[in-house]
Enzyme design. Structure first.
Site, PDB file in Angstrom:
ATOM      1  N   ASP A 113       0.863  -1.189   0.000  1.00 61.20           N
ATOM      2  CA  ASP A 113       0.000   0.000   0.000  1.00 61.20           C
ATOM      3  C   ASP A 113       0.897   1.234   0.000  1.00 61.20           C
ATOM      4  O   ASP A 113       1.561   1.533   0.985  1.00 61.20           O
ATOM      5  CB  ASP A 113      -0.897  -0.033   1.248  1.00 61.20           C
ATOM      6  CG  ASP A 113      -1.873   1.134   1.254  1.00 61.20           C
ATOM      7  OD1 ASP A 113      -1.832   1.963   0.309  1.00 61.20           O
ATOM      8  OD2 ASP A 113      -2.682   1.215   2.200  1.00 61.20           O
ATOM      9  N   ASP A 169      28.632   7.566 -59.724  1.00 67.86           N
ATOM     10  CA  ASP A 169      27.869   8.233 -58.658  1.00 67.86           C
ATOM     11  C   ASP A 169      26.995   9.338 -59.255  1.00 67.86           C
ATOM     12  O   ASP A 169      26.678   9.331 -60.450  1.00 67.86           O
ATOM     13  CB  ASP A 169      28.857   8.748 -57.589  1.00 67.86           C
ATOM     14  CG  ASP A 169      28.244   8.801 -56.203  1.00 67.86           C
ATOM     15  OD1 ASP A 169      27.512   9.770 -55.920  1.00 67.86           O
ATOM     16  OD2 ASP A 169      28.458   7.869 -55.401  1.00 67.86           O
ATOM     17  N   ASP A 170      26.637  10.296 -58.455  1.00 67.17           N
ATOM     18  CA  ASP A 170      25.727  11.391 -58.818  1.00 67.17           C
ATOM     19  C   ASP A 170      26.188  12.112 -60.098  1.00 67.17           C
ATOM     20  O   ASP A 170      27.381  12.189 -60.380  1.00 67.17           O
ATOM     21  CB  ASP A 170      25.735  12.375 -57.632  1.00 67.17           C
ATOM     22  CG  ASP A 170      24.553  13.310 -57.660  1.00 67.17           C
ATOM     23  OD1 ASP A 170      23.804  13.303 -58.645  1.00 67.17           O
ATOM     24  OD2 ASP A 170      24.383  14.043 -56.672  1.00 67.17           O
ATOM     25  N   ARG A 174      19.544  20.817 -49.204  1.00 66.56           N
ATOM     26  CA  ARG A 174      20.445  20.621 -50.344  1.00 66.56           C
ATOM     27  C   ARG A 174      19.762  21.098 -51.638  1.00 66.56           C
ATOM     28  O   ARG A 174      19.926  20.505 -52.702  1.00 66.56           O
ATOM     29  CB  ARG A 174      20.866  19.156 -50.489  1.00 66.56           C
ATOM     30  CG  ARG A 174      22.246  18.989 -51.104  1.00 66.56           C
ATOM     31  CD  ARG A 174      22.504  17.568 -51.587  1.00 66.56           C
ATOM     32  NE  ARG A 174      23.919  17.374 -51.897  1.00 66.56           N
ATOM     33  CZ  ARG A 174      24.382  16.391 -52.656  1.00 66.56           C
ATOM     34  NH1 ARG A 174      23.568  15.511 -53.178  1.00 66.56           N
ATOM     35  NH2 ARG A 174      25.671  16.275 -52.904  1.00 66.56           N
ATOM     36  N   LYS A 199      23.599   2.225 -55.748  1.00 64.73           N
ATOM     37  CA  LYS A 199      23.764   2.971 -54.493  1.00 64.73           C
ATOM     38  C   LYS A 199      22.530   3.861 -54.344  1.00 64.73           C
ATOM     39  O   LYS A 199      22.295   4.735 -55.163  1.00 64.73           O
ATOM     40  CB  LYS A 199      25.047   3.803 -54.561  1.00 64.73           C
ATOM     41  CG  LYS A 199      25.299   4.698 -53.363  1.00 64.73           C
ATOM     42  CD  LYS A 199      26.649   5.390 -53.534  1.00 64.73           C
ATOM     43  CE  LYS A 199      26.910   6.453 -52.477  1.00 64.73           C
ATOM     44  NZ  LYS A 199      28.097   7.243 -52.784  1.00 64.73           N
ATOM     45  N   TRP A 200      21.749   3.620 -53.312  1.00 65.84           N
ATOM     46  CA  TRP A 200      20.446   4.278 -53.117  1.00 65.84           C
ATOM     47  C   TRP A 200      20.609   5.347 -52.037  1.00 65.84           C
ATOM     48  O   TRP A 200      20.765   5.017 -50.874  1.00 65.84           O
ATOM     49  CB  TRP A 200      19.421   3.235 -52.698  1.00 65.84           C
ATOM     50  CG  TRP A 200      18.013   3.677 -52.588  1.00 65.84           C
ATOM     51  CD1 TRP A 200      17.514   4.738 -51.888  1.00 65.84           C
ATOM     52  CD2 TRP A 200      16.882   3.035 -53.185  1.00 65.84           C
ATOM     53  NE1 TRP A 200      16.164   4.791 -52.012  1.00 65.84           N
ATOM     54  CE2 TRP A 200      15.732   3.759 -52.792  1.00 65.84           C
ATOM     55  CE3 TRP A 200      16.723   1.910 -54.002  1.00 65.84           C
ATOM     56  CZ2 TRP A 200      14.452   3.389 -53.192  1.00 65.84           C
ATOM     57  CZ3 TRP A 200      15.440   1.542 -54.390  1.00 65.84           C
ATOM     58  CH2 TRP A 200      14.321   2.285 -53.992  1.00 65.84           C
ATOM     59  N   ASP A 201      20.541   6.594 -52.448  1.00 71.44           N
ATOM     60  CA  ASP A 201      20.892   7.694 -51.546  1.00 71.44           C
ATOM     61  C   ASP A 201      19.662   8.457 -51.059  1.00 71.44           C
ATOM     62  O   ASP A 201      18.582   8.368 -51.645  1.00 71.44           O
ATOM     63  CB  ASP A 201      21.844   8.652 -52.293  1.00 71.44           C
ATOM     64  CG  ASP A 201      22.853   9.300 -51.370  1.00 71.44           C
ATOM     65  OD1 ASP A 201      22.590   9.405 -50.163  1.00 71.44           O
ATOM     66  OD2 ASP A 201      23.913   9.719 -51.870  1.00 71.44           O
ATOM     67  N   ASN A 250      19.483  12.452 -49.528  1.00 68.25           N
ATOM     68  CA  ASN A 250      20.400  13.513 -49.134  1.00 68.25           C
ATOM     69  C   ASN A 250      19.795  14.702 -48.413  1.00 68.25           C
ATOM     70  O   ASN A 250      20.346  15.797 -48.449  1.00 68.25           O
ATOM     71  CB  ASN A 250      21.185  13.995 -50.359  1.00 68.25           C
ATOM     72  CG  ASN A 250      22.416  13.134 -50.570  1.00 68.25           C
ATOM     73  OD1 ASN A 250      23.067  12.743 -49.601  1.00 68.25           O
ATOM     74  ND2 ASN A 250      22.733  12.814 -51.800  1.00 68.25           N
ATOM     75  N   CYS A 308      22.462   4.371 -48.510  1.00 68.81           N
ATOM     76  CA  CYS A 308      23.258   5.578 -48.259  1.00 68.81           C
ATOM     77  C   CYS A 308      22.303   6.693 -47.885  1.00 68.81           C
ATOM     78  O   CYS A 308      21.184   6.761 -48.388  1.00 68.81           O
ATOM     79  CB  CYS A 308      24.026   5.946 -49.526  1.00 68.81           C
ATOM     80  SG  CYS A 308      25.056   7.411 -49.352  1.00 68.81           S
ATOM     81  N   ASP A 350      29.958   9.854 -45.066  1.00 70.36           N
ATOM     82  CA  ASP A 350      30.587  10.686 -46.105  1.00 70.36           C
ATOM     83  C   ASP A 350      31.997  11.087 -45.690  1.00 70.36           C
ATOM     84  O   ASP A 350      32.718  11.689 -46.467  1.00 70.36           O
ATOM     85  CB  ASP A 350      29.749  11.949 -46.340  1.00 70.36           C
ATOM     86  CG  ASP A 350      28.685  11.716 -47.396  1.00 70.36           C
ATOM     87  OD1 ASP A 350      28.710  10.656 -48.043  1.00 70.36           O
ATOM     88  OD2 ASP A 350      27.813  12.592 -47.570  1.00 70.36           O
TER      89      ASP A 350
HETATM   90  C1  GLA Z   1      25.780  11.715 -50.709  1.00 71.31           C
HETATM   91  C2  GLA Z   1      26.603  10.460 -50.623  1.00 71.31           C
HETATM   92  C3  GLA Z   1      27.895  10.640 -51.360  1.00 71.31           C
HETATM   93  C4  GLA Z   1      27.608  11.001 -52.790  1.00 71.31           C
HETATM   94  C5  GLA Z   1      26.756  12.238 -52.855  1.00 71.31           C
HETATM   95  C6  GLA Z   1      26.315  12.548 -54.271  1.00 71.31           C
HETATM   96  O1  GLA Z   1      26.318  12.730 -49.965  1.00 71.31           O
HETATM   97  O2  GLA Z   1      26.818  10.079 -49.310  1.00 71.31           O
HETATM   98  O3  GLA Z   1      28.677   9.471 -51.285  1.00 71.31           O
HETATM   99  O4  GLA Z   1      26.945   9.930 -53.409  1.00 71.31           O
HETATM  100  O5  GLA Z   1      25.594  12.111 -52.056  1.00 71.31           O
HETATM  101  O6  GLA Z   1      25.552  13.686 -54.346  1.00 71.31           O
END
Ligand code: GLA
Length: 737
Positions: free
Chosen positions: A53, A368-369, A445, A478-480, A482, A528, A550
């Site tokens: 209690d 990459d990009d 960004r 690589k599938w990002d 940001n 990513c 990064d």
């Molecule tokens: C992110 C990723 C990097 C690169 C850039 C491209 O920051 O982590 O490795 O791919 O985007 O814009």
């Protein structure tokens, strides 16, 4: 069967090989937590439910004049709200009558072999013949008609218990779910530390350890992704626990969106841990008959320190997450164009980088990009997933063919969840991004986030990605992601349901991944998010490896990779050798050291190979060769953190040991030095005490495992700051000491 229910004591018992988990239904129908920890014999633990209690501790109506029973202090499996438990709640539900109460009483249970399913979201899988069992317990609030089903998945051999929760509206009017935790774990005493993995962009998953104090402490994310800032993983451990000793509890959340991990030490020094979707901007309306499933949480217990806990998660996530055949296959050594060229490239430049990397032993070239739409910087083009013919005259297929002719495989970067305002997609569909009507959307960004709670938007992404994968021979994506999410509002959702948008975004994302990734099992997907901003088990379900950060500075990476290893397997952690001075920190570290650090994960390169001289390329070739030779050890072996870069300022060292303990690879980097310093030794781990090992093939000398683990291996005094070294241990014979 790992699950037992004892009718006479109304006790549930869940056993894994080394742990036990017990709960019991109280005389008033409440589901109380009894025990989680080292495996214990079958004994009556009801003495742990202490009734007293206590002032200001309300008593449930059913208790009548029994004032000793109160949910204010009893340990629970799923806390009630507004009925006497004032600690952080498992559920917040606004009932049809406007009340905000949930007082669930046990209303039946089911036990079956196999693992329950979590619809629409990734979860840990049961493997064939692994002996996984499920317990479902139903709690019902009779007055509101709200029911909750608690799921427990017991992975006996793996020492893991998974948890998930389903809420069903069995009442007559609509309800609003405002909070739902996937797991609540109560402890009778709370003299624990908690360890969280925290950081920021370019500094992910640094462990912080602090004592649990009175009141509530929490980490979480409201950024729309699991985040760079806090990882959806926490450890509770005894104050004296270290790598090799002490009780440790892990809780890992299989979700990539907003999460909350909260720990509360209450007035009686008891502890509650909750983990689930973050309640901020979360509100789900359930009509009568509708239900809501929480994402899954994964609990593990180790009675022998943090290394033991990491080993449990490593094995589970290597073997039971996702279906990608790459989980078991050696991953290709990639060269990535990002730090080599950024947005500034044409076909010739890329081909030169690829050609010059052949001598390095690289196996796959990743573009990459910058390859699509109008994309000469990061201000435009996202959403237009069509090749930029100014840069790549022969298109993606032309480039891929030439890369393949060289003997390399081909990989590509995408960021499918985004749209740039300067893009054809935005011009055509200015309402496809998350954004609140009448308010200009917040940019990140210089880009906006597509509204993945919409089916048409997801369909567009699925079609675009499937088209790219059909258009050229692509073995790696690589599938990002940001930016983080803001302006959570969807033009296609009623105003009463806007609180659902963030979670519906995640469900949309998982559907896209189901339809793109799972339909292309031969393609290796790498996750990513500006490096490691979405490093979580749900992403690992689809993508067996994730770009760790990064930040490619080898010395900074020691800390990032150290922290990541607390829960995520080495095979999930992509790490690249980049150029020096390093683009993020300006530091110069030898190519050899950069190779050692990147070989502490899935090795790759991210540099302009055309500027390397012959000797440097030869060194890279040797790194790749050694890495491939040791691949099974690195990716599938048991991982030991030998020193902490946060506590030992001089040496960061780690070790991979084969399952049969006949081989080991020890890696170390000297992070600082003092003039005329004393000799340093490194005590190894995980070896067989009684066996003898040769080191780096030296025929002259052999060491017993006992000596290496207790006296240690001398660190060569000739090493300079930022230099590193690796020792390969091979067992030569068993012996008796
Ligand atoms: C992110 C990723 C990097 C690169 C850039 C491209 O920051 O982590 O490795 O791919 O985007 O814009």
């Amino acid at each position: 069967m790992s699950i037992t229910f004892y009718e006479h004591s109304k006790t549930f018992r869940l056993d894994t090989r080394d742990s036990s988990y017990l709960m019991a239904i109280s005389k008033y129908g409440d589901l109380l937590h009894l025990y989680y920890g080292d495996r214990i014999p079958d004994e009556d633990l009801s003495y742990l439910i202490e009734l007293r209690d206590r002032g200001f501790s309300p008593n449930p109506h059913e208790a009548g004049n029994d004032r000793t029973f109160s949910l204010d202090f009893l340990p629970q499996e799923f806390s009630t709200s507004d009925s006497g438990d004032y600690r952080v709640e498992s559920i917040g539900v606004r009932n049809a009558d406007g009340s905000r109460i949930f007082a669930g009483k046990a209303a039946g249970h089911t036990i079956y072999s196999g693992k329950y399913k979590v619809p629409g979201m990734p979860s840990v899988r049961a493997l064939e013949g692994e002996g996984t069992d499920t317990l479902e317990i139903r709690l019902k609030d009779a007055a509101s008609g709200v029911s909750v089903v608690l799921y427990y998945g017991v992975f006996e051999e793996k020492n893991v218990i998974t948890r998930a929760v389903r809420v069903v509206n069995e009442g007559e009017g609509p309800i609003r779910l405002e909070k739902l935790m996937s797991v609540t774990l109560d402890f009778k005493e709370a003299n624990y530390d908690w360890i969280t993995l925290d950081g920021r962009h370019m500094m992910e998953r640094h462990p912080s350890r602090s004592a649990i104090r009175n009141g509530v402490q929490s980490v979480g994310s409201t950024r729309g992704s699991s985040s760079h800032q806090h990882n959806p993983f926490v450890i509770l451990c005894e104050k004296t626990a270290d790598e090799d000793r002490g009780r440790c509890y892990g809780c890992s959340f299989v979700y990539s969106g907003n999460f909350l991990a909260e720990a509360e030490r209450d007035q009686y020094r008891q502890l509650r841990l909750n983990m689930g979707i973050h309640p901020t901007n979360f509100e789900f309306r359930l009509e009568p008959g509708e239900d809501f499933f929480s994402p899954e949480a994964v609990l593990a217990y180790s009675g022998n320190g943090l290394t033991g806990l990491s080993h449990i998660y490593h094995r589970l996530y290597r073997e039971n997450l996702g279906t990608s055949p790459y989980r078991k296959l050696p991953r290709p050594v990639v060269i990535n164009s990002w730090e080599a060229a950024y947005f500034d490239f044409d076909e010739e430049k890329l081909l030169n980088i690829a050609r010059e990397s052949l001598d390095m032993g690289v196996e796959l070239f990743v573009l990459d990009d910058g390859w699509f739409g109008k994309r000469d910087d990061d201000c435009s083009g996202l959403g237009d997933w069509k090749v930029n013919r100014h840069k790549l005259k022969g298109g993606l297929s032309g480039l891929s063919e030439q890369i393949h002719e060289m003997g390399l495989k081909f990989g590509l970067w995408v960021e499918p969840e985004m749209v740039s305002e300067d893009s054809d997609l935005f011009r055509e569909h200015p309402d496809w991004h998350l954004g609140i009507k009448g308010r200009p959307a917040t940019r990140g960004r210089y880009q906006l986030v597509l509204d993945l709670s919409r089916k048409d938007v997801c369909d567009y992404i699925i079609d675009s990605l499937n088209r790219i994968l059909d258009e050229a021979r692509i073995e790696y994506i690589k599938w990002d992601l940001n930016r983080n999410i803001t302006d959570v509002w969807s033009g296609q959702t009623d105003k009463e349901r806007q609180g659902e948008v963030m979670h519906r975004y995640m469900l949309g994302l998982y559907r896209i991944m189901d339809e793109v990734i799972l339909t292309h099992p031969d393609v290796l997907f790498c996750g990513c998010s500006g490096g490691g901003g979405r490093f979580d088990p749900a992403m690992l379900y689809y993508q067996p490896q994730i770009w760790c950060s990064d930040n490619t500075d080898a010395i900074n990476r020691l800390k990032i990779q150290y922290g990541t290893s607390f829960v995520y397997p080495i095979s999930s952690l992509e790490a690249h050798v980049s150029i020096c001075p390093n683009h993020q920190t300006g530091r110069t570290v030898s190519l050899a050291t950069r190779g050692i650090v990147a070989s502490g994960g899935i090795l790759g390169y991210e540099l302009n190979s055309t500027v390397l001289d012959r000797e440097e390329k030869e060194l890279c070739r040797k790194q790749v060769e050694a890495y491939k030779e040791n691949y099974a050890l690195i990716a599938d072996g048991d991982y030991y953190r030998l020193t902490s870069p946060f506590e030992n300022h001089y040496v960061t060292a780690w070790q991979h040991v084969s399952a049969n303990r006949t081989q080991a690879l020890v890696s170390l980097v000297l992070t600082d030095t003092e003039g005329n310093d004393g000799q340093l030794y490194l005590k190894l781990k995980g070896l067989k005490k009684e066996a003898f090992y040769r080191i780096n093939g030296d025929e002259e000398r052999r060491y017993s495992g006992a000596v290496l683990m207790n006296a240690g291996l001398p660190i060569p005094g000739t090493l300079k700051q930022y230099e590193g070294i690796q020792f390969k241990l091979q067992q030569i014979m068993e012996g008796t000491l």
